[in-house]
Design a protein around this motif. Sequence first.
Motif, PDB file in Angstrom:
ATOM      1  N   TYR A  42       0.820  -1.215   0.000  1.00 59.13           N
ATOM      2  CA  TYR A  42       0.000   0.000   0.000  1.00 59.13           C
ATOM      3  C   TYR A  42       0.854   1.265   0.000  1.00 59.13           C
ATOM      4  N   GLY A  43       1.925   1.284   0.797  1.00 58.04           N
ATOM      5  CA  GLY A  43       2.776   2.474   0.881  1.00 58.04           C
ATOM      6  C   GLY A  43       3.396   2.837  -0.455  1.00 58.04           C
ATOM      7  N   ALA A  44       3.907   1.819  -1.167  1.00 58.90           N
ATOM      8  CA  ALA A  44       4.514   2.074  -2.480  1.00 58.90           C
ATOM      9  C   ALA A  44       3.455   2.515  -3.490  1.00 58.90           C
ATOM     10  N   ALA A  45       2.254   1.907  -3.427  1.00 54.81           N
ATOM     11  CA  ALA A  45       1.168   2.291  -4.332  1.00 54.81           C
ATOM     12  C   ALA A  45       0.734   3.730  -4.069  1.00 54.81           C
ATOM     13  N   GLY A  96      -9.897  -3.904   2.865  1.00 55.86           N
ATOM     14  CA  GLY A  96      -9.953  -2.609   2.180  1.00 55.86           C
ATOM     15  C   GLY A  96      -8.671  -2.306   1.418  1.00 55.86           C
ATOM     16  N   TYR A  97      -7.533  -2.660   1.991  1.00 52.46           N
ATOM     17  CA  TYR A  97      -6.248  -2.436   1.322  1.00 52.46           C
ATOM     18  C   TYR A  97      -6.134  -3.315   0.083  1.00 52.46           C
ATOM     19  N   TRP A  98      -6.618  -4.544   0.194  1.00 60.15           N
ATOM     20  CA  TRP A  98      -6.588  -5.470  -0.947  1.00 60.15           C
ATOM     21  C   TRP A  98      -7.429  -4.923  -2.109  1.00 60.15           C
ATOM     22  N   LEU A  99      -8.640  -4.448  -1.803  1.00 57.56           N
ATOM     23  CA  LEU A  99      -9.525  -3.920  -2.848  1.00 57.56           C
ATOM     24  C   LEU A  99      -8.965  -2.648  -3.482  1.00 57.56           C
ATOM     25  N   PHE A 100      -8.283  -1.811  -2.681  1.00 55.48           N
ATOM     26  CA  PHE A 100      -7.707  -0.576  -3.221  1.00 55.48           C
ATOM     27  C   PHE A 100      -6.612  -0.892  -4.244  1.00 55.48           C
ATOM     28  N   ILE A 101      -5.754  -1.862  -3.929  1.00 55.68           N
ATOM     29  CA  ILE A 101      -4.706  -2.260  -4.879  1.00 55.68           C
ATOM     30  C   ILE A 101      -5.344  -2.894  -6.118  1.00 55.68           C
ATOM     31  N   ALA A 102      -6.387  -3.718  -5.923  1.00 56.96           N
ATOM     32  CA  ALA A 102      -7.074  -4.333  -7.066  1.00 56.96           C
ATOM     33  C   ALA A 102      -7.695  -3.267  -7.965  1.00 56.96           C
ATOM     34  N   ALA A 103      -8.232  -2.193  -7.380  1.00 60.45           N
ATOM     35  CA  ALA A 103      -8.837  -1.109  -8.169  1.00 60.45           C
ATOM     36  C   ALA A 103      -7.800  -0.429  -9.055  1.00 60.45           C
ATOM     37  N   VAL A 117     -13.274   4.948  -0.461  1.00 59.36           N
ATOM     38  CA  VAL A 117     -14.231   5.119   0.642  1.00 59.36           C
ATOM     39  C   VAL A 117     -14.194   3.901   1.556  1.00 59.36           C
ATOM     40  N   TYR A 118     -14.216   2.702   0.948  1.00 56.54           N
ATOM     41  CA  TYR A 118     -14.192   1.483   1.765  1.00 56.54           C
ATOM     42  C   TYR A 118     -12.862   1.333   2.502  1.00 56.54           C
ATOM     43  N   LEU A 119     -11.767   1.737   1.860  1.00 55.18           N
ATOM     44  CA  LEU A 119     -10.466   1.674   2.530  1.00 55.18           C
ATOM     45  C   LEU A 119     -10.434   2.609   3.738  1.00 55.18           C
ATOM     46  N   GLY A 120     -11.133   3.755   3.655  1.00 48.69           N
ATOM     47  CA  GLY A 120     -11.215   4.645   4.808  1.00 48.69           C
ATOM     48  C   GLY A 120     -11.822   3.942   6.011  1.00 48.69           C
ATOM     49  N   PHE A 121     -12.888   3.149   5.771  1.00 46.62           N
ATOM     50  CA  PHE A 121     -13.503   2.367   6.851  1.00 46.62           C
ATOM     51  C   PHE A 121     -12.541   1.286   7.351  1.00 46.62           C
ATOM     52  N   SER A 122     -11.952   0.543   6.420  1.00 44.67           N
ATOM     53  CA  SER A 122     -11.044  -0.551   6.787  1.00 44.67           C
ATOM     54  C   SER A 122      -9.837  -0.041   7.557  1.00 44.67           C
ATOM     55  N   ALA A 123      -9.287   1.083   7.096  1.00 43.87           N
ATOM     56  CA  ALA A 123      -8.105   1.649   7.764  1.00 43.87           C
ATOM     57  C   ALA A 123      -8.427   2.072   9.189  1.00 43.87           C
ATOM     58  N   SER A 124      -9.627   2.618   9.389  1.00 45.24           N
ATOM     59  CA  SER A 124      -9.992   3.083  10.739  1.00 45.24           C
ATOM     60  C   SER A 124     -10.043   1.928  11.725  1.00 45.24           C
ATOM     61  N   ILE A 125     -10.619   0.792  11.317  1.00 40.57           N
ATOM     62  CA  ILE A 125     -10.737  -0.318  12.265  1.00 40.57           C
ATOM     63  C   ILE A 125      -9.428  -1.083  12.415  1.00 40.57           C
ATOM     64  N   ILE A 126      -8.626  -1.150  11.345  1.00 39.63           N
ATOM     65  CA  ILE A 126      -7.367  -1.893  11.465  1.00 39.63           C
ATOM     66  C   ILE A 126      -6.385  -1.145  12.367  1.00 39.63           C
ATOM     67  N   TRP A 127      -6.408   0.195  12.317  1.00 40.59           N
ATOM     68  CA  TRP A 127      -5.463   0.960  13.131  1.00 40.59           C
ATOM     69  C   TRP A 127      -5.907   1.075  14.586  1.00 40.59           C
ATOM     70  N   VAL A 128      -7.206   1.225  14.818  1.00 46.65           N
ATOM     71  CA  VAL A 128      -7.694   1.197  16.202  1.00 46.65           C
ATOM     72  C   VAL A 128      -7.471  -0.198  16.783  1.00 46.65           C
ATOM     73  N   GLY A 129      -7.734  -1.226  15.968  1.00 50.14           N
ATOM     74  CA  GLY A 129      -7.490  -2.600  16.413  1.00 50.14           C
ATOM     75  C   GLY A 129      -6.022  -2.851  16.704  1.00 50.14           C
ATOM     76  N   GLN A 130      -5.138  -2.316  15.860  1.00 51.15           N
ATOM     77  CA  GLN A 130      -3.699  -2.508  16.064  1.00 51.15           C
ATOM     78  C   GLN A 130      -3.222  -1.884  17.373  1.00 51.15           C
ATOM     79  N   GLY A 131      -3.616  -0.639  17.608  1.00 54.17           N
ATOM     80  CA  GLY A 131      -3.188   0.040  18.833  1.00 54.17           C
ATOM     81  C   GLY A 131      -3.710  -0.657  20.082  1.00 54.17           C
ATOM     82  N   THR A 132      -4.980  -1.089  20.017  1.00 55.35           N
ATOM     83  CA  THR A 132      -5.587  -1.776  21.160  1.00 55.35           C
ATOM     84  C   THR A 132      -4.949  -3.142  21.391  1.00 55.35           C
TER      85      THR A 132
END
Length: 462
Positions: A42-45, A96-103, A117-132
């Motif tokens: 994702y970072g390189a993309a 969400g990251y997978w679908l963004f690269i596929a797009a 838009v969907y990646l925005g949702f996915s990113a929010s839960i993956i990062w809150v989940g990661q920190g927790t």
Amino acid sequence: MDSHDEESPLVADSSPVQTPKQNHARDVHILSSAFLLIFLAYGAAQNLESTLNTEEDLGTTSLGILYLSFTFFSLVASVVVRRLGTKNALVLGTTGYWLFIAANLKPTWYTMVPASVYLGFSASIIWVGQGTYLTSTARSHAKDCNLHEGTVIGNFNGEFWGMFASNQFVGNLISLAMLSDGTEGSTSGTTLLFVVFLCSMTLGTILMCFLTKRNHNAEDGTQDSSVGVYSTVVSLSKSLVTLLFDARMLLTIPLIAYSGLQQAFVWAEFTKDIVTPALGVSGVGGAMAVYGAFDAICSLAAGRLTSGLTSITLIVSGGALIQAVVFLWLLLIYRLTSGVLGIMYPLLMAAMLGIGDGVFNTQLNALLGILFKHDTEGAFAQLKVWQSGSIAVVFFVSPYISLKAMLVVMLAALCLSYAGFLLLTLKKKKNYKHKCLVPFCSITEVVHRLVEVEVINNTLLL
């Protein structure tokens, strides 16, 4: 008798101590490796969006929409993570990251905008989940192994962010190798690159499934489904509104916002206005690889040095100073030059900015983990709300603002956020000293009372 003596130590040693130790180490390694595999793609993309998808600014606009969506969904991410559990939220977040690269295999407004838009949702839960998840793992490890909690949180964040930051190094090297023929706009070259990225993300998602499920306080609310909507509203208000009335969070928010600003500055301004004129478009991958390498090294080092609020204050001060030097250098001294120095200056600045990013990533996560023990999801949701919001602002404002004006904004934001952070640390230290002095005063009073009683007794005896 002998059998009892042999059996009892086995029960005592294996269940409460040894098994949790193994699981904690394993989970940190798995989480770090999975994020590396997902975000190297994702970072390189993301770095290539403004170069590859130039038609009607599709790439830049998609990123702006992504971070706006990220900001909005971060408001409810803590509730989603509590309902799903941290492990399930992490696994779902990878989709969400997978679908963004596929797009990006067929980039049009009809594929990129919904994916963003969907990646925005996915990113929010993956990062809150990661920190927790990471903070919960660190606390369990500290408790089971009788270690200092702040030190363990710092070490675990150092390992995670060190691995995570190396995604810029690895991902950009892959891009550089696969697009080195100078045909980064060709369909065949970019298609192959994004297929490789999809394979990397798939491996990261599979790896995430091997994480141990963790049941900590915040997840207990998921078990009572009868409360439904009411419990969700209560959780949401507690996570968002309550924390905004907490002086500690109010003093931390400016530093959180600045951490997002400095990341977006590197992605949107530094690569465009400093690296590209000096090294060309092909040099962006090399400069970002240097940025990622120093980010990773600094994250590992800063994490190892973190032991509590005092060490966090010193490390953040160092990172803020280094980035301030870069901004002043660009504002007052730097001029585009040729030769070896013309190549070295942007790379040196990339390294310094990477060091600063490594500091802010590790220390902010450690700080929130230490300060907000009873609402970890809410604290990390606030982190992503303000961080992604500031990133979105930079992406939308970038085309309409000059480099000098952006540097002035960055310096002002750095000064204000650092002042708020210092106020927070001074306030916490004063509270700690007050708590230490109260028992001392009460003990002193008791001693005085005992002396008085002794004097009275001696007088009566006389």
